[in-house]
Design an enzyme around this catalytic site. Structure first.
Site, PDB file in Angstrom:
ATOM      1  N   TRP A 352      43.937  37.488  49.071  1.00 33.95           N
ATOM      2  CA  TRP A 352      44.965  36.513  48.678  1.00 33.95           C
ATOM      3  C   TRP A 352      46.020  37.189  47.817  1.00 33.95           C
ATOM      4  O   TRP A 352      47.105  36.662  47.598  1.00 33.95           O
ATOM      5  CB  TRP A 352      44.343  35.317  47.948  1.00 33.95           C
ATOM      6  CG  TRP A 352      43.895  35.572  46.526  1.00 33.95           C
ATOM      7  CD1 TRP A 352      43.024  36.529  46.112  1.00 33.95           C
ATOM      8  CD2 TRP A 352      44.317  34.890  45.335  1.00 33.95           C
ATOM      9  NE1 TRP A 352      42.850  36.470  44.746  1.00 33.95           N
ATOM     10  CE2 TRP A 352      43.624  35.475  44.236  1.00 33.95           C
ATOM     11  CE3 TRP A 352      45.196  33.833  45.081  1.00 33.95           C
ATOM     12  CZ2 TRP A 352      43.806  35.038  42.915  1.00 33.95           C
ATOM     13  CZ3 TRP A 352      45.363  33.404  43.765  1.00 33.95           C
ATOM     14  CH2 TRP A 352      44.682  34.010  42.696  1.00 33.95           C
ATOM     15  N   ASP A 353      45.721  38.388  47.328  1.00 34.39           N
ATOM     16  CA  ASP A 353      46.675  39.152  46.533  1.00 34.39           C
ATOM     17  C   ASP A 353      48.038  39.229  47.227  1.00 34.39           C
ATOM     18  O   ASP A 353      49.086  39.169  46.585  1.00 34.39           O
ATOM     19  CB  ASP A 353      46.196  40.601  46.339  1.00 34.39           C
ATOM     20  CG  ASP A 353      44.808  40.711  45.731  1.00 34.39           C
ATOM     21  OD1 ASP A 353      44.005  39.775  45.900  1.00 34.39           O
ATOM     22  OD2 ASP A 353      44.519  41.753  45.122  1.00 34.39           O
ATOM     23  N   GLU A 483      36.768  34.651  38.576  1.00 37.54           N
ATOM     24  CA  GLU A 483      35.482  34.949  39.223  1.00 37.54           C
ATOM     25  C   GLU A 483      34.340  35.085  38.218  1.00 37.54           C
ATOM     26  O   GLU A 483      33.216  35.383  38.615  1.00 37.54           O
ATOM     27  CB  GLU A 483      35.607  36.204  40.083  1.00 37.54           C
ATOM     28  CG  GLU A 483      36.518  35.996  41.287  1.00 37.54           C
ATOM     29  CD  GLU A 483      36.712  37.249  42.120  1.00 37.54           C
ATOM     30  OE1 GLU A 483      36.425  38.354  41.610  1.00 37.54           O
ATOM     31  OE2 GLU A 483      37.166  37.133  43.273  1.00 37.54           O
ATOM     32  N   LYS A 596      38.146  35.628  33.529  1.00 35.91           N
ATOM     33  CA  LYS A 596      38.523  36.947  34.047  1.00 35.91           C
ATOM     34  C   LYS A 596      40.038  37.065  34.239  1.00 35.91           C
ATOM     35  O   LYS A 596      40.645  38.072  33.916  1.00 35.91           O
ATOM     36  CB  LYS A 596      37.820  37.156  35.386  1.00 35.91           C
ATOM     37  CG  LYS A 596      38.094  38.491  36.043  1.00 35.91           C
ATOM     38  CD  LYS A 596      37.382  38.579  37.396  1.00 35.91           C
ATOM     39  CE  LYS A 596      37.590  39.932  38.044  1.00 35.91           C
ATOM     40  NZ  LYS A 596      37.113  39.979  39.422  1.00 35.91           N
ATOM     41  N   GLN A 597      40.637  36.036  34.808  1.00 37.41           N
ATOM     42  CA  GLN A 597      42.067  36.115  35.145  1.00 37.41           C
ATOM     43  C   GLN A 597      42.630  34.695  35.185  1.00 37.41           C
ATOM     44  O   GLN A 597      41.866  33.728  35.197  1.00 37.41           O
ATOM     45  CB  GLN A 597      42.248  36.796  36.493  1.00 37.41           C
ATOM     46  CG  GLN A 597      41.733  36.006  37.674  1.00 37.41           C
ATOM     47  CD  GLN A 597      41.460  36.873  38.897  1.00 37.41           C
ATOM     48  OE1 GLN A 597      40.377  37.405  39.030  1.00 37.41           O
ATOM     49  NE2 GLN A 597      42.445  37.010  39.766  1.00 37.41           N
TER      50      GLN A 597
HETATM   51  C1  BGC Z   1      40.068  39.603  41.700  1.00 34.68           C
HETATM   52  C2  BGC Z   1      40.531  38.868  42.928  1.00 34.68           C
HETATM   53  C3  BGC Z   1      41.277  39.839  43.829  1.00 34.68           C
HETATM   54  C4  BGC Z   1      40.440  41.080  44.126  1.00 34.68           C
HETATM   55  C5  BGC Z   1      41.218  42.136  44.892  1.00 34.68           C
HETATM   56  C6  BGC Z   1      39.230  40.804  42.119  1.00 34.68           C
HETATM   57  O1  BGC Z   1      38.827  41.522  40.988  1.00 34.68           O
HETATM   58  O2  BGC Z   1      39.299  38.755  40.887  1.00 34.68           O
HETATM   59  O3  BGC Z   1      41.387  37.808  42.551  1.00 34.68           O
HETATM   60  O4  BGC Z   1      41.606  39.204  45.023  1.00 34.68           O
HETATM   61  O5  BGC Z   1      40.020  41.658  42.915  1.00 34.68           O
HETATM   62  O6  BGC Z   1      42.324  42.579  44.167  1.00 34.68           O
END
Ligand code: BGC
Length: 764
Positions: A352-353, A483, A596-597
Site C-alpha cells: 500500500w506504500d 501493526e 508503530k506508525q
Molecule cells: C509497515 C507497513 C508497510 C511495510 C512495507 C511495514 O513496516 O508497517 O505499513 O507497508 O512496512 O514498507
C-alpha cells in the site's frame, strides 16, 4: 545511527575503507534505472561481508510459503524479487593472487555516488598479501537512457609491480537469494555463449518461467592472451596481460539484461547481441554523456534545493534520486518495491506504500502517465483481487487487493496482516481519488477507476457486520496501519476509510452515469452492479457505522479498548528499550499502548478537509506522544500534520528523521536495503509539510513556512501542463512559471495569477 557519509550537495561520499559498514554502503550506493538495478557490490572478488544483489524489475519467484502453523487462506507462495545474474564481475589476478580488498591492506578507499549524473565511482589503493600495491578506479551506471543496459570502466594500476596480470570479466547466473525459504536456487540455465570479447548466459526462473539473457562485451586497453572460461550458468573471458609498473590498464565492460517480459524467449539472445553491439559501438563516454543528460532532464523537473544546510540538501536529493532509480513509469506491469533495487527484504514489489505514499511524489514530479501506470497496474490485477477475496469467503465481485504482491496474487503470509490488514484496499481507492483530483483526468474513472471502486466498496460492505448490541455496523478482527496492534475491533482508520470508499464509489458512479452513460451501462452489465440496491446498502452502512470515540478526551479511539491499555508516553520509555521491535517481546508490544506508525493520524492526513483544525490538533496531541515511529513511513505523515498545526519545530524534527534515514542508518537496518517508499514521504514532508501544498477544486495552493535552519528551499511542481518552481525564502514566496501556460495558484489563501514563463513574488 551512523554518521559516516560525507556531506555534499550532489554526491554521496564514503571515505576510507570500512568493511564493517560495507553492506550498509552497498545499499546506499545502489544503482537502478527502473528496469534493473543492483547493490553497490565490488567488481572484483570480495570475501568480506557482502550481500550480492542484481535485480530485474518484475522478474520474480514464488517461493513456497514457510510458516509455523498453516492457516486456511494463506497464499501458497511468497513472490520474491530475485537476485539475478551478476554482470558487474571482473576478477583480477595479480602477482599470483586473486585481488580481494578483504585480504589487502587498504591505504585509501572512496565511494562516490554522483546523483547529478547518475553514476557510482570507487577508487582505492591497496596492497595484496604478496606485497603488490595497486590503485584502482571503477565507474559504473545503469543507463536511464537505455534501460536494458549498463556499463563499467575499470582501471587498475600496479604501483610497485611489473608482471602477469589477468582480468576476467564475467557474467555469473549462479546466484542465490539470501531470503530463499528452502535454500533453493531460483534460476536454471537455458543457454550460454562465450566469445573472446564477451558472452552471455540465458537463464530461466523456476516455476514462473521468466527468461533473462544477461551479457557482456568488453575492451581492454592492452592486448593479452585471451581464454574463455565456462562453467554452469557462468561465462567469463580471461585476458592475461603483462602489467608494467605505473601503467594503468583499463577494461570497459558493456552489459545488458534482456527479458522475456519484453521479447519472445527465443529472440532474447539475438536482441542481446544487437544491444551489446550497439552500446559497444556507441562507447562508454557517449553512454555516460547520455546518462548525464537523462538525469539532467529528471532533475529539471524534480530537484529540491535547500540553501543553508548541506546535510538536508544531500538527504532530499538522495531520496529523489533513489525514487527515480526505482520507478520510471515506463511500464504498467512494474511497481515500487519498499526496497527497490537495493536489497531483498520485503519480497514482493507492491505494498500500500505505493498508493499511500508514492503517488503524491510521482504526480507532482513526473508526467501524468507515470502515476496513471501505477493505477493501471492495480486495475489489471483486479481479477486477482476478486479471486483473493473469494478465497477468504467474500463474493459478488468484492475485491481485496493483496498486502504484498508481484502479479496480483497475495504474497504475504502472516494471518494478522494477510487477512486483517485490509485497510490497504482503501489506499488503492484513495490513490484513484488523488490522481483525479490532481490531474483532472475524469475519463480515467469511466475507463478504469469506477470498476475498481465498485469492487472495493463491495468488499467493505461485506467486511462489516451489524451489531445487535450496538445497533450499529462494526468491523471486527482487523489490523490498522499501526501493526503493533493485531486483530482489533473497530480500528477507527479502517472504519473511516471503508465508509469513505463506499461514499466515493457512489459519487463516481453518479458522475460517470451523468457524463458517460454508455460506459456506465456497459460497466453495470459487466460487473452486475445493481446500483439501486447496492448503493442503498452502502448508504445504510455509512449512516450506521460505529466509530470509536472517547468523549472524555474528545479524540477518536484507535480501536475498541485502546484506553484499557496502560497509558505511558514514549518520552518515558528508557532509551535502552528502543526500538521496541528489537528489544521487547511481540506479546509485550501488542499489549502496550505504543503505536508503530500513523494510524488515526493517517486518516486525519488523508481526510483533513473533513475535520476542523481543533479535532486534528487534539488527536495529534494525544497520539503522537504514544507513537514510536518504528515504521519508516511514520515521520512523514507527522511532519505534514505538525506543519499544518503550525508546529514548525516538530515538523522539522520529523523531516530530519525521514530525510537521512538511510544515509545515517537511523533504524539500524539499511544493510537490508534502502527504505525507498518512505523516501516519497520525505518529499511529502517538504512539499506538503513545509510548502503546505494542497490541491483543491482543481487549483494548487501553498501555505509555506521556512524552517529556521534554512536560508531558503525551492521545489518543482508539474501541474496540469504547467511546471512551477516555488521558492520559499526569508523575503517571501517566489513562484516561477517555467511553462508556456498561465496558472492561478493560491498562496496563503489568496489567488495569484502567474503568467506563462513569468514569475511572481509574494512577500512574507
Ligand atoms: C509497515 C507497513 C508497510 C511495510 C512495507 C511495514 O513496516 O508497517 O505499513 O507497508 O512496512 O514498507
Amino acid at each position: 545511527m551512523k554518521n559516516y557519509i560525507q556531506a555534499d550537495e550532489w554526491k554521496i561520499i564514503e571515505e576510507g575503507f570500512k568493511p564493517e559498514l560495507n553492506k550498509i554502503s552497498e545499499s546506499i550506493f545502489s544503482l537502478g534505472n527502473g528496469r534493473m538495478g543492483q547493490r553497490a557490490n565490488f567488481e572484483e572478488a570480495y570475501s568480506g561481508d557482502t550481500l550480492q544483489g542484481n535485480y530485474v524489475a518484475g522478474v520474480y519467484y514464488p517461493d513456497k510459503t514457510r510458516v509455523g502453523w498453516w492457516k486456511n487462506g494463506y497464499p501458497e507462495y511468497f513472490a520474491k524479487v530475485i537476485n539475478a545474474a551478476n554482470w558487474i564481475g571482473i576478477d583480477v589476478m595479480i602477482g599470483g593472487e586473486q585481488f580481494d580488498l578483504a585480504k589487502c591492506e587498504v591505504s585509501s578507499f572512496r565511494r562516490e555516488l554522483n546523483m547529478k549524473e547518475g553514476y557510482l565511482k570507487r577508487t582505492f589503493r591497496a596492497k595484496t598479501t604478496g606485497g603488490v600495491e595497486v590503485e584502482g578506479e571503477a565507474l559504473r551506471f545503469c543507463s536511464i537512457a537505455d534501460d536494458e543496459t549498463g556499463a563499467i570502466k575499470y582501471t587498475i594500476t600496479p604501483v610497485n609491480y611489473s608482471g602477469p596480470l589477468t582480468l576476467t570479466p564475467y557474467v555469473d547466473g549462479d546466484v542465490v537469494n539470501k531470503d530463499s525459504n528452502y535454500d533453493e536456487k531460483f534460476w536454471d540455465e537455458v543457454e550460454k555463449e562465450n566469445w573472446t570479447d564477451g558472452g552471455y548466459v540465458q537463464m530461466r526462473t523456476k516455476k514462473t518461467g521468466f527468461e533473462v539473457a544477461t551479457g557482456q562485451r568488453f575492451t581492454v586497453s592492452h592486448g593479452g592472451e585471451v581464454k574463455c572460461v565456462e562453467r554452469e550458468k557462468y561465462v567469463g573471458t580471461s585476458v592475461e596481460l603483462n602489467a608494467v609498473e605505473g601503467q594503468p590498464i583499463t577494461l570497459i565492460k558493456y552489459a545488458a539484461n534482456i527479458s522475456s517480459q519484453n521479447y519472445p524467449a527465443d529472440a532474447l539472445s539475438e536482441v542481446l547481441k544487437t544491444t551489446l553491439k550497439t552500446i559497444g559501438e556507441k562507447g562508454f563516454d557517449q553512454m555516460l554523456a547520455e546518462q548525464a543528460a537523462a538525469w539532467e532532464q529528471k532533475w529539471r523537473h524534480n530537484d529540491i534545493i535547500i540553501e543553508g544546510d548541506v546535510a538536508a540538501q544531500q538527504g532530499i536529493r538522495f531520496n529523489i534520486f533513489q525514487l527515480n532509480q526505482t520507478y520510471t513509469g515506463e511500464d504498467d506491469r512494474l511497481n515500487i518495491g519498499p526496497k527497490g533495487f537495493t536489497g531483498e527484504k520485503y519480497g514482493g514489489s507492491t505494498y500500500w506504500d505505493t498508493e499511500a505514499y508514492c503517488v503524491p511524489f510521482y504526480l507532482a514530479t513526473a508526467e501524468q502517465k507515470v502515476t496513471r501506470n501505477l493505477l493501471l497496474y492495480r486495475y489489471k490485477q483486479l481479477g486477482k483481487a476478486i479471486e483473493n477475496a473469494q478465497l477468504l469467503g467474500f463474493k459478488d465481485g468484492a475485491a481485496l487487493y493483496p498486502m504484498v504482491t508481484m502479479d496480483g496474487t497475495e504474497s504475504h503470509n502472516e494471518w494478522e496482516i494477510t487477512f486483517e490488514e485490509v485497510h490497504r484496499n482503501g489506499a488503492i481507492a484513495y490513490a484513484i481519488f488523488n490522481y483525479v483530483r490532481y490531474t483532472g483526468d475524469a475519463q480515467y474513472l469511466a475507463d478504469y477507476g469506477l470498476e475498481v471502486l465498485i469492487a472495493i466498496a463491495r468488499f467493505w460492505s461485506q467486511r462489516v457486520n451489524w451489531s445487535d448490541e450496538r445497533q450499529q455496523y462494526v468491523m471486527l478482527g482487523v489490523t490498522g496501519p499501526n501493526e503493533y496492534e493485531n486483530n482489533v475491533n473497530n480500528n477507527w482508520y479502517t472504519n473511516t476509510i471503508a465508509c469513505w470508499c463506499m461514499q466515493y464509489a457512489m459519487e463516481v458512479a453518479e458522475q460517470v452515469k451523468a457524463e458517460n452513460p454508455q460506459k456506465y451501462q456497459a460497466l453495470v452489465d459487466k460487473v452486475h452492479f445493481d446500483d439501486g440496491n447496492e448503493t442503498a446498502k452502502f448508504r445504510e452502512i455509512i449512516g450506521k457505522m460505529y466509530f470509536p470515540y472517547n468523549e472524555k478526551l474528545d479524540v477518536f479511539m484507535q480501536q475498541d479498548g485502546y484506553m484499557d491499555k496502560e497509558q505511558i508516553l514514549v518520552k518515558d520509555l528508557p532509551a535502552a528499550e528502543r526500538p521496541l521491535n528489537q528489544k521487547w517481546s511481540w506479546d509485550r508490544i501488542l499489549r502496550s499502548c505504543f503505536i508503530k506508525q500513523a494510524d488515526v493520524l493517517q486518516g486525519l492526513y488523508f481526510f483533513e478537509d473533513q475535520y476542523d483544525i481543533h479535532t486534528i490538533r487534539r488527536n495529534y496531541d494525544f497520539y503522537e506522544p504514544r507513537t514510536v515511529h518504528e515504521s519508516s513511513l511514520s515521520p512523514c505523515v507527522h511532519a505534514v500534520i505538525a506543519a499544518k498545526l503550525g508546529d514548525e519545530a516538530r515538523a522539522y524534527e520529523f523531516y530530519l528523521r525521514t530525510s537521512r534515514l538511510d544515509l545515517d542508518d537511523y533504524n539500524n537496518d539499511t544493510e537490508d536495503g534502502c527504505h525507498i517508499t518512505s523516501m516519497a514521504g520525505t518529499w511529502m514532508a517538504v512539499v506538503q509539510g513545509f510548502g503546505g501544498m494542497r490541491v483543491k477544486d482543481g487549483k494548487l495552493s501553498f501555505n509555506p513556512f521556512l524552517p529556521v535552519q534554512w536560508q531558503s528551499f525551492s521545489f518543482h511542481i508539474g501541474f496540469r501542463g504547467t511546471l512551477l518552481n516555488i521558492k520559499v525564502g526569508k523575503e517571501g514566496v517566489q513562484i516561477r512559471n517555467l511553462s508556456g501556460k498561465e496558472i492561478t495558484v493560491s498562496i496563503y489563501g489568496k489567488d495569484q495569477l502567474v503568467d506563462a514563463n513569468n514569475e511572481l513574488m509574494v512577500e512574507a
